[in-house]
Structure formats: C-alpha cells, structure tokens
Design a protein around this motif. Structure first.
Motif, PDB file in Angstrom:
ATOM      1  N   PHE A   1     -15.308   3.693  -8.130  1.00 56.11           N
ATOM      2  CA  PHE A   1     -15.231   4.723  -7.094  1.00 56.11           C
ATOM      3  C   PHE A   1     -13.787   5.179  -6.959  1.00 56.11           C
ATOM      4  N   ILE A   2     -13.619   6.365  -6.376  1.00 58.45           N
ATOM      5  CA  ILE A   2     -12.285   6.914  -6.155  1.00 58.45           C
ATOM      6  C   ILE A   2     -12.341   7.866  -4.968  1.00 58.45           C
TER       7      ILE A   2
ATOM      8  N   THR B   1     -11.109   3.057  -9.015  1.00 66.35           N
ATOM      9  CA  THR B   1     -11.209   1.606  -8.824  1.00 66.35           C
ATOM     10  C   THR B   1     -12.478   1.130  -9.507  1.00 66.35           C
ATOM     11  N   GLU B   2     -12.345   0.408 -10.592  1.00 64.99           N
ATOM     12  CA  GLU B   2     -13.506  -0.109 -11.319  1.00 64.99           C
ATOM     13  C   GLU B   2     -13.929  -1.448 -10.718  1.00 64.99           C
ATOM     14  N   VAL B   3     -15.247  -1.626 -10.569  1.00 64.81           N
ATOM     15  CA  VAL B   3     -15.792  -2.822  -9.925  1.00 64.81           C
ATOM     16  C   VAL B   3     -16.620  -3.593 -10.946  1.00 64.81           C
ATOM     17  N   PRO B   4     -16.293  -4.844 -11.225  1.00 65.26           N
ATOM     18  CA  PRO B   4     -17.089  -5.628 -12.173  1.00 65.26           C
ATOM     19  C   PRO B   4     -18.459  -5.951 -11.610  1.00 65.26           C
TER      20      PRO B   4
ATOM     21  N   ASP C   1      -9.698   1.256  -2.055  1.00 64.43           N
ATOM     22  CA  ASP C   1      -9.123   2.597  -2.055  1.00 64.43           C
ATOM     23  C   ASP C   1      -9.161   3.079  -0.605  1.00 64.43           C
ATOM     24  N   SER C   2      -8.511   4.195  -0.324  1.00 58.95           N
ATOM     25  CA  SER C   2      -8.487   4.644   1.070  1.00 58.95           C
ATOM     26  C   SER C   2      -8.080   6.097   1.175  1.00 58.95           C
TER      27      SER C   2
END
Length: 334
Positions: A181-182, A281-284, A299-300
C-alpha cells in the motif's frame, strides 16, 4: 517474450509498395532500418509502415531505436487475414501518440527504447502511422522518413508454434509485488494492491477521503501494482506510477488514479531518482498476529497513520488510541 521483428514486412508511401527485402537497407542506423523515398509534400496520416505478422499474435510492447528522422507515430491494427478492417490503438478513449525521444548524444550507437502497451493488441497486421518528422534531421529536411521498430509479443496458437506461444512471462518488471500500500499526501488517497490466490490476478483499489469517511473504488483492471507517488509540493500535485497487470509496462496517472497511460521506462527512472518520490510499503504474507502498533510496515498522511500486517491494512485517525482494520487481504474493504 520473443521479438516479432523477423516476420514479413511491407511498407507504403504515396500508394507505392516496396518489397520487404528492400525496406531495410538504410546504412545510417543498421541494415534493419526502414527508410522512405523522399517526399516533398505536407506530412499527414497518409504515411505509414505496415507489417504482416502472418499469424495472430498478442502484442505487448513496441520498441523504437534512436537516431531516425521520425518523431512520433500512432498504431493501427487488423485481425483479419487480408488486413482490410483496421482499429486504432487508444488509451483512455483517446488515440495514443507514441513520442520518439531524440538520442542524448547523436554520436552514440542507436539505442533501443521499449514502450509497453496499456492494453495488449491481438492482431495479424500492424500499421505504424508516421505523424511527425524531424525537419532538422539530415534525412528529415529532405522529407525522408527513417525509423527502426520492433514488436514484442507471443503467438496466440501455441499448438502450431510452441516456441512463440503465450506462456510464462520472461520480462516481468522487478517493481511488481504481491501485497502493499502507499498513501498520497497531496490527494489524501490510499492505494492498496494485492495478487489474489489461486488465480494470481493482481488488483488495486483506492480509498479517497470525503469529510470524515472514506470511499473505496477499484482502479482500472490494467493496473497491477502502484510503485511510487511523485509529490510536487510547489504545485500541490502528484503523479502516480504503476506496473501494469501484465507486469511488462509502466503506467502513470496525474489525476488521482482516475485515468492511466503508458509511459517510457525512462520516465520511471527519472521519477525514481527524484528525492520527492514515495515508494510503496510492501507487506509479507506472514505475521498475521503482528500488532499493527508495532508493525514496521507503515505509511501516513500528516495526521492519519496506516499500518500493514498479515491480516490487512489498518488505520488510526487523529485522537484515536487504537488502529482499526481498514482493508482485509482477499476480502477488500472494511
């Protein structure tokens, strides 16, 4: 995927037909460069280079080589055997013009530059309509078009031509990812992308803030992974970059993800070198029990914080003590 450049070619200029063997004899770029006869008239959409692929192919990208006199072109294609009925390649409902960038140094060898297609073309014939000529080029000043092109794709019928069959992709862009997500601080939107199992179909969605609430909507099916947000604070704008669902093409959007267009690899490289580029932001896939408060995948916006774990993407609004599940993997929006 293999190049289709060894297939038969024919060219038309002023209703004259040239044999394929004679179409690629220009010495200035290579023996595979097409050069037209001199044309003193006004250039228009009447000038084109037409290619017969003999069989039906799925075309994923086109490449040009620097150094020629043509500055831009559009693409038409035909699926019938005779090449009589033509369609215009378009993006976002508009005929797409492919711009040819000049070489940075004219003394260097011609450089291949690959442009992915937003939507793959299925065709037996491809026509490159030449719509621009560099009048300062040594050939362009004489009204001569010179261009070298390649098509990239795969054969639709795998039984008759297995070596060119559409199968495992070879040139997958490295920025693609399975979950991530970003957040875009300019438009106050959140993009979430994931690849669904078992069909391995990528999908991206966007959450847009409206007052105190959010509304979710899917992005166009051609978008596979959002790979960066280029923030321009001075203009209060942003450009979104993505990898297509075929994982072979770079895309960009300047209107918050409403419309997308293919961009050259060079545009993405330029953006990647900019210090204002935000990466996703990559999430495993593991770590389901990870507390979103302690998750390193965050992220924000200025006042809203997002966190990711194996369950999904969480949000914490200003003044709230705990995170709430905002997006659940595989189930979408909460």
């Amino acid at each position: 995927p293999p190049s289709l450049s060894d297939k038969s070619e024919c060219s038309f200029l002023n209703r004259e037909e040239y044999p394929a063997a004679a179409a690629f004899k220009s010495p200035s770029l290579s023996d595979k460069t097409w050069r037209s006869a001199a044309y003193s008239g006004q250039w228009s959409r009447a000038q084109f280079l037409q290619v017969s692929l003999v069989h039906q192919f799925d075309i994923r990208a086109v490449a040009y080589f620097t150094g020629g006199s043509v500055t831009q072109f559009t693409i038409q294609f035909s699926r019938d055997i005779e090449g009589r009925h033509w369609e215009q390649y378009a993006e976002g409902g508009t005929v797409h013009t492919f711009a040819i960038s000049p070489p940075e140094d004219a003394s260097l060898e011609p450089e291949e530059r690959k442009l992915g297609l937003f939507t793959p073309i299925r065709a037996r014939w491809v026509r490159f309509v030449l719509t621009g000529l560099d009048r300062e080029h040594t050939l362009g000043v004489r009204g001569i078009a010179e261009i070298r092109l390649k098509l990239y794709g795969c054969r639709e019928d795998s039984q008759t031509d297995p070596d060119r069959a559409c199968g495992q992709k070879e040139d997958v862009l490295p920025e693609s990812y399975s979950r991530g997500f970003i957040a875009d601080p300019v438009t106050r939107t959140l993009y979430v992308c994931e690849t669904h199992v078992p069909n391995m179909r990528p999908e991206c969605r966007v959450a847009r803030q409206a007052g105190d609430s959010f509304s979710w909507s899917p992005l166009e099916a051609q978008v596979g992974s959002i790979i960066g947000v280029l923030v321009e604070d001075s203009r209060n704008s942003s450009t979104i970059f993505a990898v297509s669902s075929t994982e072979e093409t770079y895309l960009s959007s300047s209107d918050g993800g409403n419309s997308w267009f293919t961009v050259p690899t060079r545009d993405w490289w330029t953006a990647r070198a900019n210090s204002n580029l935000k990466m996703p932001t990559e999430v495993p896939g593991d770590g389901i029990s990870r507390d979103p408060e302690d998750s390193p995948f965050t992220d924000s916006w200025r006042d809203i914080r997002f966190s990711g774990n194996g369950e999904g993407v969480w949000v914490r609004n200003p003044g709230e003590a705990e995170f709430e599940l905002f997006y659940s993997w595989d189930d979408c929006c909460v």
